[in-house]
Motif scaffolding. Structure first.
Motif, PDB file in Angstrom:
ATOM      1  N   SER A  19       0.955  -1.231  -0.104  1.00 19.26           N
ATOM      2  CA  SER A  19       0.134  -0.144   0.061  1.00 19.26           C
ATOM      3  C   SER A  19       0.852   1.295   0.090  1.00 19.26           C
ATOM      4  O   SER A  19       1.862   1.136   0.747  1.00 19.26           O
ATOM      5  N   SER A  20       0.365   2.138  -0.693  1.00 19.54           N
ATOM      6  CA  SER A  20       1.258   3.423  -0.691  1.00 19.54           C
ATOM      7  C   SER A  20       0.827   4.578   0.305  1.00 19.54           C
ATOM      8  O   SER A  20       0.692   5.651   0.178  1.00 19.54           O
ATOM      9  N   THR A  21       0.908   4.102   1.590  1.00 19.25           N
ATOM     10  CA  THR A  21       0.720   5.056   2.868  1.00 19.25           C
ATOM     11  C   THR A  21       1.886   5.277   3.530  1.00 19.25           C
ATOM     12  O   THR A  21       1.771   6.036   4.365  1.00 19.25           O
ATOM     13  N   GLY A  22       3.161   5.006   2.712  1.00 17.07           N
ATOM     14  CA  GLY A  22       4.322   5.235   3.273  1.00 17.07           C
ATOM     15  C   GLY A  22       5.470   4.828   2.687  1.00 17.07           C
ATOM     16  O   GLY A  22       5.243   3.881   1.852  1.00 17.07           O
ATOM     17  N   LYS A  40      10.967 -16.530  -8.698  1.00 17.30           N
ATOM     18  CA  LYS A  40      11.900 -16.769  -9.741  1.00 17.30           C
ATOM     19  C   LYS A  40      12.681 -18.246  -9.510  1.00 17.30           C
ATOM     20  O   LYS A  40      13.136 -18.751 -10.729  1.00 17.30           O
ATOM     21  N   ARG A  41      12.421 -18.858  -8.307  1.00 20.51           N
ATOM     22  CA  ARG A  41      12.980 -20.105  -8.205  1.00 20.51           C
ATOM     23  C   ARG A  41      12.424 -21.051  -9.106  1.00 20.51           C
ATOM     24  O   ARG A  41      12.738 -22.468  -9.273  1.00 20.51           O
ATOM     25  N   GLU A  42      10.996 -20.731  -9.360  1.00 23.30           N
ATOM     26  CA  GLU A  42      10.209 -21.386 -10.029  1.00 23.30           C
ATOM     27  C   GLU A  42       9.768 -20.902 -11.604  1.00 23.30           C
ATOM     28  O   GLU A  42       9.240 -21.474 -12.499  1.00 23.30           O
ATOM     29  N   GLN A  43      11.008 -20.171 -12.130  1.00 24.73           N
ATOM     30  CA  GLN A  43      11.129 -19.900 -13.070  1.00 24.73           C
ATOM     31  C   GLN A  43       9.829 -18.837 -13.586  1.00 24.73           C
ATOM     32  O   GLN A  43       9.483 -18.863 -14.911  1.00 24.73           O
ATOM     33  N   GLY A  44       9.354 -18.227 -12.639  1.00 20.90           N
ATOM     34  CA  GLY A  44       8.104 -17.674 -12.806  1.00 20.90           C
ATOM     35  C   GLY A  44       8.136 -16.150 -13.007  1.00 20.90           C
ATOM     36  O   GLY A  44       9.584 -15.596 -13.159  1.00 20.90           O
ATOM     37  N   LYS A  45       7.062 -15.251 -13.062  1.00 24.24           N
ATOM     38  CA  LYS A  45       6.942 -14.000 -13.205  1.00 24.24           C
ATOM     39  C   LYS A  45       6.807 -13.285 -11.852  1.00 24.24           C
ATOM     40  O   LYS A  45       6.327 -14.030 -10.809  1.00 24.24           O
ATOM     41  N   TRP A  46       7.425 -12.331 -11.605  1.00 24.02           N
ATOM     42  CA  TRP A  46       7.177 -11.521 -10.387  1.00 24.02           C
ATOM     43  C   TRP A  46       6.519 -10.087 -10.734  1.00 24.02           C
ATOM     44  O   TRP A  46       7.006  -9.288 -11.636  1.00 24.02           O
ATOM     45  N   LEU A  47       5.378  -9.830 -10.322  1.00 25.70           N
ATOM     46  CA  LEU A  47       4.598  -8.483 -10.608  1.00 25.70           C
ATOM     47  C   LEU A  47       4.451  -7.559  -9.318  1.00 25.70           C
ATOM     48  O   LEU A  47       4.621  -8.001  -8.228  1.00 25.70           O
ATOM     49  N   VAL A  48       4.599  -6.440  -9.591  1.00 22.56           N
ATOM     50  CA  VAL A  48       4.549  -5.277  -8.565  1.00 22.56           C
ATOM     51  C   VAL A  48       2.785  -4.570  -8.852  1.00 22.56           C
ATOM     52  O   VAL A  48       2.592  -4.146  -9.815  1.00 22.56           O
ATOM     53  N   ARG A  49       2.256  -4.517  -7.640  1.00 23.41           N
ATOM     54  CA  ARG A  49       0.986  -3.684  -7.750  1.00 23.41           C
ATOM     55  C   ARG A  49       0.624  -2.816  -6.638  1.00 23.41           C
ATOM     56  O   ARG A  49       1.115  -3.213  -5.437  1.00 23.41           O
ATOM     57  N   ILE A  50       0.540  -1.733  -6.785  1.00 21.44           N
ATOM     58  CA  ILE A  50       0.472  -0.674  -5.880  1.00 21.44           C
ATOM     59  C   ILE A  50      -1.234  -0.633  -5.197  1.00 21.44           C
ATOM     60  O   ILE A  50      -2.016  -0.186  -6.104  1.00 21.44           O
ATOM     61  N   GLU A  51      -1.212  -0.893  -3.843  1.00 22.37           N
ATOM     62  CA  GLU A  51      -2.641  -0.788  -3.542  1.00 22.37           C
ATOM     63  C   GLU A  51      -2.852   0.449  -2.882  1.00 22.37           C
ATOM     64  O   GLU A  51      -3.022   0.759  -1.826  1.00 22.37           O
ATOM     65  N   ASP A  52      -3.489   1.286  -3.852  1.00 19.89           N
ATOM     66  CA  ASP A  52      -3.764   2.722  -3.485  1.00 19.89           C
ATOM     67  C   ASP A  52      -5.420   2.989  -3.713  1.00 19.89           C
ATOM     68  O   ASP A  52      -5.577   4.032  -3.875  1.00 19.89           O
ATOM     69  N   ARG A  57      -5.797   7.865   1.929  1.00 22.03           N
ATOM     70  CA  ARG A  57      -4.629   7.395   2.821  1.00 22.03           C
ATOM     71  C   ARG A  57      -3.520   7.290   2.111  1.00 22.03           C
ATOM     72  O   ARG A  57      -2.081   7.351   2.500  1.00 22.03           O
ATOM     73  N   CYS A  58      -3.703   6.924   0.691  1.00 26.71           N
ATOM     74  CA  CYS A  58      -2.490   6.648  -0.118  1.00 26.71           C
ATOM     75  C   CYS A  58      -1.913   8.012  -0.780  1.00 26.71           C
ATOM     76  O   CYS A  58      -2.812   8.799  -1.336  1.00 26.71           O
ATOM     77  N   LYS A  59      -0.633   7.926  -1.109  1.00 22.01           N
ATOM     78  CA  LYS A  59      -0.077   8.983  -1.712  1.00 22.01           C
ATOM     79  C   LYS A  59       0.916   8.763  -3.057  1.00 22.01           C
ATOM     80  O   LYS A  59       1.743   7.639  -2.844  1.00 22.01           O
ATOM     81  N   ASP A  60       0.675   9.666  -4.032  1.00 23.59           N
ATOM     82  CA  ASP A  60       1.545   9.042  -5.192  1.00 23.59           C
ATOM     83  C   ASP A  60       3.116   9.230  -4.945  1.00 23.59           C
ATOM     84  O   ASP A  60       3.734   8.256  -5.445  1.00 23.59           O
ATOM     85  N   LYS A  61       3.357  10.099  -4.048  1.00 22.11           N
ATOM     86  CA  LYS A  61       4.900  10.013  -3.746  1.00 22.11           C
ATOM     87  C   LYS A  61       5.417   8.947  -2.804  1.00 22.11           C
ATOM     88  O   LYS A  61       6.479   8.529  -3.155  1.00 22.11           O
ATOM     89  N   ASP A  64       5.781   5.964  -5.868  1.00 22.85           N
ATOM     90  CA  ASP A  64       7.206   6.569  -6.444  1.00 22.85           C
ATOM     91  C   ASP A  64       8.411   5.933  -5.565  1.00 22.85           C
ATOM     92  O   ASP A  64       9.197   5.429  -6.001  1.00 22.85           O
ATOM     93  N   SER A  65       8.151   6.514  -4.263  1.00 23.14           N
ATOM     94  CA  SER A  65       9.211   5.963  -3.510  1.00 23.14           C
ATOM     95  C   SER A  65       9.533   4.669  -3.280  1.00 23.14           C
ATOM     96  O   SER A  65      10.396   3.889  -3.236  1.00 23.14           O
ATOM     97  N   ILE A  66       8.584   3.852  -3.251  1.00 26.89           N
ATOM     98  CA  ILE A  66       8.294   2.296  -3.050  1.00 26.89           C
ATOM     99  C   ILE A  66       9.083   1.657  -4.487  1.00 26.89           C
ATOM    100  O   ILE A  66      10.029   0.728  -4.271  1.00 26.89           O
ATOM    101  N   LEU A  67       8.859   2.150  -5.537  1.00 24.23           N
ATOM    102  CA  LEU A  67       9.382   1.703  -6.675  1.00 24.23           C
ATOM    103  C   LEU A  67      10.731   1.679  -6.855  1.00 24.23           C
ATOM    104  O   LEU A  67      11.511   1.093  -7.383  1.00 24.23           O
ATOM    105  N   ARG A  68      11.039   2.908  -6.393  1.00 26.56           N
ATOM    106  CA  ARG A  68      12.772   3.487  -6.314  1.00 26.56           C
ATOM    107  C   ARG A  68      13.529   2.576  -5.539  1.00 26.56           C
ATOM    108  O   ARG A  68      14.433   2.000  -5.690  1.00 26.56           O
ATOM    109  N   THR A  69      12.654   2.092  -4.294  1.00 29.38           N
ATOM    110  CA  THR A  69      13.560   1.151  -3.196  1.00 29.38           C
ATOM    111  C   THR A  69      13.678  -0.100  -3.910  1.00 29.38           C
ATOM    112  O   THR A  69      14.670  -0.608  -3.849  1.00 29.38           O
ATOM    113  N   LEU A  70      12.674  -0.555  -4.564  1.00 28.14           N
ATOM    114  CA  LEU A  70      12.715  -1.997  -5.183  1.00 28.14           C
ATOM    115  C   LEU A  70      13.584  -1.875  -6.331  1.00 28.14           C
ATOM    116  O   LEU A  70      14.524  -2.733  -6.404  1.00 28.14           O
TER     117      LEU A  70
END
Length: 309
Positions: A19-22, A40-52, A57-61, A64-70
């Motif tokens: 969630s993008s609450t912080g 990845k150990r199953e040769q699979g895909k890994w997706l990212v979803r922002i729960e906003d 309560r959720c902020k775009d900033k 963005d911060s979460i994605l930069r950290t990843l």
């Protein structure tokens, strides 16, 4: 929309859905790393979803911060990032599915009214025929699922009010509730594997119940120990836990790997996160994960130390 299918014959698709609450804290980074490794150990895909979905309560900033950290930690996702705030039409479509199967009813109970009657919601409005418009919408929970197979815990049995309660799927103000959004999104993204903290263990039977109501195959679930400051005090945005320092990505990844059971003497002394992540995928196994509900993690000046359980 995706039709029901047998996940056992399909490519593994995992996800990380903060969630993008912080900004990300240590517990969130553990979840991201572990879900990444599991996929990845199953040769699979890994997706990212922002729960906003809750825009108050959720902020775009923070998104963005979460994605930069990843990115700073080498945790690169497959495909495009999905934002719940842009998926209201999908949630309405899933509400219509539940309505068509007669699983929905209107509820006009306030929190104060519910608390005056019981410790939790008591199905008060189930037979009151309250219109579905302009009111909260609840799911008629059959309550017949109390156990499930967990990839980390084995057979897990949950018996509390959440197993039997009729949850809100849409709030009276029109905002889709977490239970609706997470199940709809996981179905739409063809998620086959959900890795999440022990704090969400109690809602898993309900989520499986929602899959069953939709006649859709559920994903596999894997619940890992919570990172806590001290017993019962988990790392959380609401607890003002220290945000992850992206400049210390190697130290952060080392601490996360220790948290999920790799002894620090085994971790290679590489300075590149891609090499470290590749090694982790090849060398980590679910049997290494500590069998505890909580693991204490201390933090000083941005450096995390995992306490031996």
């Amino acid at each position: 929309m995706n039709a029901s299918s047998d996940f056992s014959s399909r490519q593994t698709i995992g996800r990380f859905a903060p969630s993008s609450t912080g900004p990300l804290h240590f517990g969130s980074l553990v979840c991201a790393l572990l879900s990444y490794i599991m996929a990845k150990r199953e040769q699979g895909k890994w997706l990212v979803r922002i729960e906003d979905v809750d825009r108050e309560r959720c902020k775009d900033k923070y998104a963005d911060s979460i994605l930069r950290t990843l990115e700073a930690h080498g945790l690169l996702w497959d495909g495009e990032v999905v934002y719940q705030s842009k998926r209201s039409e999908i949630y309405r479509a899933y509400l219509a599915k539940f309505e068509a199967k007669e699983y929905l009813y209107g509820c006009n109970c306030s929190r104060k009214a519910i608390k005056s009657r019981a410790d939790h919601y008591d199905q008060y409005c189930r037979t009151r025929n309250i219109p579905l418009t302009e009111h909260a919408l609840r799911f008629k929970n059959p309550g017949d699922i109390q156990s499930f197979a967990d990839l980390f815990l084995g057979q897990a049995t949950i018996q509390n009010y959440l197993t039997y309660e009729d949850p809100v799927l849409k709030r009276a103000d029109g905002i889709s509730a977490y239970h609706l959004a997470v199940v709809a999104d996981d179905i739409e993204q063809s998620i086959t594997q959900v890795v999440r903290g022990m704090d969400l263990l109690s809602v898993t039977p309900l989520h499986i119940q929602l899959y069953k109501a939709l006649s859709h195959v559920q994903p596999s679930y894997a619940h890992f120990p919570l990172a806590v400051h001290s017993a019962g005090v988990k790392y959380a945005k609401q607890a003002f836990s220290t945000p992850i320092d992206n400049n210390m990505f190697l130290q952060n990844l080392h601490a996360c790997l220790e948290f999920i059971g790799i002894h620090h003497t085994r971790i290679p002394k590489t300075t590149a996160s891609p090499e470290l992540l590749s090694w982790s995928i090849d060398n980590w196994h679910p049997d290494l994960l500590p069998k505890h509900a909580e693991i204490i993690v201390s933090e000083a000046n941005g450096i995390y130390s995992v306490m031996k359980p």
